[in-house]
Every structure is written in C-alpha cells, then in structure tokens.
Design an enzyme around this catalytic site. Structure first.
Site, PDB file in Angstrom:
ATOM      1  N   GLU A  55       0.822  -1.207   0.000  1.00 31.11           N
ATOM      2  CA  GLU A  55       0.000   0.000   0.000  1.00 31.11           C
ATOM      3  C   GLU A  55       0.861   1.266   0.000  1.00 31.11           C
ATOM      4  O   GLU A  55       0.441   2.320  -0.467  1.00 31.11           O
ATOM      5  CB  GLU A  55      -0.923  -0.013   1.230  1.00 31.11           C
ATOM      6  CG  GLU A  55      -2.347   0.371   0.890  1.00 31.11           C
ATOM      7  CD  GLU A  55      -3.330   0.101   2.014  1.00 31.11           C
ATOM      8  OE1 GLU A  55      -4.216  -0.732   1.797  1.00 31.11           O
ATOM      9  OE2 GLU A  55      -3.219   0.705   3.082  1.00 31.11           O
ATOM     10  N   HIS A  77       8.473 -26.979   1.282  1.00 32.46           N
ATOM     11  CA  HIS A  77       7.731 -28.076   0.649  1.00 32.46           C
ATOM     12  C   HIS A  77       6.589 -27.537  -0.198  1.00 32.46           C
ATOM     13  O   HIS A  77       5.624 -28.235  -0.477  1.00 32.46           O
ATOM     14  CB  HIS A  77       7.223 -29.022   1.741  1.00 32.46           C
ATOM     15  CG  HIS A  77       8.338 -29.554   2.581  1.00 32.46           C
ATOM     16  ND1 HIS A  77       9.031 -30.695   2.262  1.00 32.46           N
ATOM     17  CD2 HIS A  77       8.931 -29.032   3.685  1.00 32.46           C
ATOM     18  CE1 HIS A  77       9.993 -30.879   3.165  1.00 32.46           C
ATOM     19  NE2 HIS A  77       9.953 -29.885   4.030  1.00 32.46           N
ATOM     20  N   LYS A 110     -13.598   1.146  -2.819  1.00 34.87           N
ATOM     21  CA  LYS A 110     -14.453   1.529  -1.684  1.00 34.87           C
ATOM     22  C   LYS A 110     -15.695   2.241  -2.181  1.00 34.87           C
ATOM     23  O   LYS A 110     -16.819   1.950  -1.772  1.00 34.87           O
ATOM     24  CB  LYS A 110     -13.691   2.506  -0.763  1.00 34.87           C
ATOM     25  CG  LYS A 110     -12.849   1.846   0.295  1.00 34.87           C
ATOM     26  CD  LYS A 110     -12.432   2.910   1.313  1.00 34.87           C
ATOM     27  CE  LYS A 110     -11.402   2.371   2.281  1.00 34.87           C
ATOM     28  NZ  LYS A 110     -10.897   3.376   3.199  1.00 34.87           N
TER      29      LYS A 110
END
Ligand code: PA5
Length: 462
Positions: free
Chosen positions: A290, A316, A430
C-alpha cells in the site's frame, strides 16, 4: 541484544554471483542518503508524519494499561473489529507475543482469548458470534477513518448481539480506537461515554501498530508493551543514522530498490523461519504494497510486489519456484538464534536407525539448520538474499523489527519518488462498494458498476 542485517548476498559478486547490487549503485545510494534522510526528518519535524515518535510518548500506553488493569478478569474474549492497518499489527503481535495456540488451550493465565475479525466473510463473522459470548466479551472497534464499511458492518452486528445479550450494560463491553475528530465512531463513543482511544491524525493505518491500535488489545492480553516500544525506539534510532553503512533501513531499502530498477527483481519475499514471526509477513505485505505501489508524478507505475513464505513449511511448497523459477525475487530470511520452549527430538528406536541423525538435536536446531540450508541453496542458485537475525523472539526484538520495516518503507518512498503515506488506489473499490450497497450519494457509482459487465464472453461454466 539487537537485530542484525546481513546483506552480503545482495551485493553483486557476493556468494550468489552476478545478480546483485553493484558497489557503484551502493555508493550512489550512500551519496544521496543525507538528502533522503533529511526529507524524512523534515516530515517528522513538521509533524506531517508521526510514526517515528510513537515509541517516545508513553501516555497512550499508560491509558491502555490503565484500562486493561481496571477491567482485568472481566472478559473471557477480546474481539477486535478492524481491517487492514487496524488489524494486521494486532494479528502479528498476537502470533509473536501470546503463547502459541493461546486461544485453543492456554488457560494457564487469566488472559482472555483474542479474536481479530478482519473480514466480512459471513463464515468468519458468524463463527466469532457463535464462539465469543457477547456478554463475556470486550469488543474493541478500531478504525482510523471511523467509517470503513467492513468494520462498521461488524460493529452493527456485534452491537445488536450485545444489546440482546446484556441490554443497557452493552457500554461495558465496547471500547473504541479511532481518530480524535473524524468519522462516525468518535461522536458515537462520546455520546455513549464509551472508553475511547486516539489514533493520531499523522499516523496512517499501516503505520499505526504502536498506537492504541496495537497497544489496547496488547494491554488486555498482557504483552510486554514497554519492551515493544523500547525495541521500536532502538530500531528507530538505528534507522535514522546519518551513516548510511550502519543504517539497516537505508541499506535494506536501497538494495531492494536497486534490485528492482536495475535487475528486474521486484518481488520481495519475506521468509520468517519462526512460527511466532509468521504473521509479521502479512503485516509487511500491506505495509510495502500500500505504501510503495504507486504512480509517480510523471505517470510511471512503480513498486515492489511483497510476497510471504514461511520456513520450513514453504520449503515443501514454494522453494522449487524460488530456486529454479524466474530470477525476479529478493529474499529476506528472518532467522532466530534462540527459540523459546525448544524441544529435544528423541533418539530413534530400533527399526528407525536411518533417523538416528535427528536424535538428541532440538527442533530449534532443525529449524535453524533448514533456514541456513535454504538460504545457501538459494544463494547457490544465484538468488539475492539477505538475513535479519533475531537473537530471540521477544517484544523488544519485534518492536525493533517493526520500526526497521516502517522506516525502510518511508525510505522506499524517497527512492521511488512517491508518497509512501497515502493510498489513492484503494479509494475506487471503496466507492464502488458504497454504490452497490446503496449508500446515499453514491447512486451514480451503483449505476456505473451495474452497467459494467465483468463477465460475459470470457466466462466458462463448469
Ligand atoms: O493503511 C491504511 O490506511 C489502510 O489499510 C487502513 O488501515 C484500512 O483501510 C482500514 O481503515 P480504517 O482504519 O480507517 O478503518
């Protein structure tokens, strides 16, 4: 004992070979260091950017400790409602500083369980609602803006549940952490005489872990917050050193920036070899993404891509890609020298003789061996790597590391020539959400989103 940064394998001609930062690039960064540091210090001095000073002002910590002491033993659960910078720091600190598996088994202390509701997925929200009896819980509502839809919707739900459960006594079950003036939470807290705590206006969400955002849950959980702030102060002082070569944040940021710009290595892999440190990587992902993923004033799109891995688990899972895939990643190992609660691996019994090499060693030794071995394997595969060594995982070292990363990120802003402290790219989503959810004043957004098909020709039905 303080953290240390070993960046030898970031340097061109180091053990990893030719992919790395040239001495000329490092010298250029060193020459510009004073100017970049001055720009950061000017923002600190004129009060625009406040996170540098959080370790010194112990007033908010005292308020949080006073609240926690006054209410101690009253709550079985602490439920944090928050998202992004209002949640990730607490999650990271909980993983680092609470006893492992605290919520599941640790009833040896009188500390409550901690739930951080950092999403609006109904499964999570309803799960917490069923698990944490509202009448025996404290809900800490955290939002800098005091208006974030995710956090506000959670608050509405838990507030209703509280009122149903305890009636007028709901006020004894809510604490608010928000801006001193802005947003919906502050007037609500004042009108209802709720305990409330301030996020300073000059501290952005992702830089706010050392404000009551992290301190209030931490005080209720009994973390050593004095040591956390002491460690952060130590980290801050190291990372504001004028001497470039002894400034860990400046070196770390300059190396990453050069690897990105001159070697196309722009994926930053944070690779903690510690279960306790694993969620620091989530916190760091937001901090880097951000803060540094931006468009410059001249229109160039810049920014590294942060990536998380966990040792030894991801050996792994991801190490095959790391070792043989594209050379586009820079690795930061978090190595821990002394693991608490270390456990000895028993001797292998008859029939399992090939496993005898493990017997008598500790799990901490095994984890550290895997850290060093994987680091070496990646270096031998020509991948730039650095290591940050924690003498041990403690409130102090974690606080120090948080400040290292925050200041390295501020430094990254100077290197990329962008504002590391805003987030304009988050706004569009938003606003579109407000439109879709029918918020007054956002009607045109609703029409725009609904009129823009995201699936049509390009969809497949299974
Ligand atoms: O770093 C930021 O500013 C954001 O990630 C915020 O923390 C996040 O959007 C939550 O915002 P708020 O604390 O205002 O609810």
């Amino acid at each position: 004992m303080a953290l240390s940064l070993d960046y030898t394998c970031f340097l061109k001609g180091g053990p990893q070979g030719d992919v790395g930062v040239s001495s000329a690039a490092l010298e250029a960064a060193e020459a510009a260091h004073g100017r970049r540091l001055d720009a950061m210090l000017a923002q600190r001095a004129n009060g625009t950017i406040g996170f540098y000073d959080l370790p010194d002002d112990r007033g908010p910590l005292e308020q949080c400790l006073e609240f926690a002491e006054r209410t101690r033993g009253r709550y079985e659960n602490i439920v944090v409602l928050g998202i992004g910078g209002s949640a990730l720091g607490t999650l990271a600190l909980h993983a680092s500083l609470s006893p492992p598996l605290h919520n599941i088994k640790n009833r040896s202390t009188d500390r409550p369980r901690l739930f951080v509701v950092d999403n609006v997925d109904p499964v999570l929200v309803s799960g917490v609602l069923r698990t944490a009896n509202p009448g025996r819980s404290l809900f800490i509502v955290i939002s800098k803006s005091g208006s974030t839809a995710e956090t506000m919707s959670q608050f509405l739900l838990f507030l209703e549940a509280l009122k149903t459960s305890v009636g007028d006594a709901w006020r004894d079950h809510v604490a608010v952490v928000t801006d001193a003036e802005n947003g919906y939470l502050r007037p609500f807290a004042d009108a209802n005489d709720l305990p409330s705590f301030i996020i300073p206006a000059n501290v952005g969400g992702r830089f706010s872990v050392l404000t009551p955002v992290g301190l209030l849950p931490g005080a209720c959980m009994g973390w050593d917050l004095g040591a956390l702030l002491d460690g952060a102060a130590t980290g801050r002082d190291a990372c504001l050193r004028r001497d470039f070569r002894s400034n860990p944040a400046a070196i770390y940021a300059a190396c990453h920036h050069d690897l990105d710009r001159n070697a196309d290595i722009n994926v930053q892999v944070l690779f903690p070899y510690s279960h306790r440190l694993r969620l620091l990587a989530d916190w760091n992902t937001q901090l880097v993404a951000e803060s540094l993923g931006k468009t410059t004033a001249s229109g160039e799109r810049v920014g590294p891509t942060p990536h998380r891995a966990l040792g030894a688990t991801d050996q792994h899972s991801q190490v095959q890609l790391f070792a043989e895939g594209p050379i586009d990643k820079a690795f930061t190992f978090l190595r821990v020298l002394e693991h608490t609660d270390d456990v000895v691996i028993p001797q292998a019994p008859t029939g399992l003789e090939p496993l005898r090499y493990l017997g008598g060693k500790t799990f901490g030794q095994l984890l550290d061996a895997e850290c060093r071995a994987t680091n070496l394997a990646l270096v031998e595969a020509g991948r730039p790597c650095c290591t940050i060594t924690f003498p041990t995982v403690s409130a102090e070292t974690v606080g120090e590391w948080l400040m290292w990363m925050e200041i390295a990120t501020a430094y990254g802003g100077e290197l990329y020539g962008i504002n590391a402290f805003d987030q304009p790219g988050v706004e569009a989503g938003k606003v579109a959400t407000y439109g879709l959810m029918g918020r007054e004043g956002f009607e045109s957004e609703k029409a725009r989103v609904e009129g823009t098909p995201l699936t049509d020709e390009g969809s497949v039905v299974g």
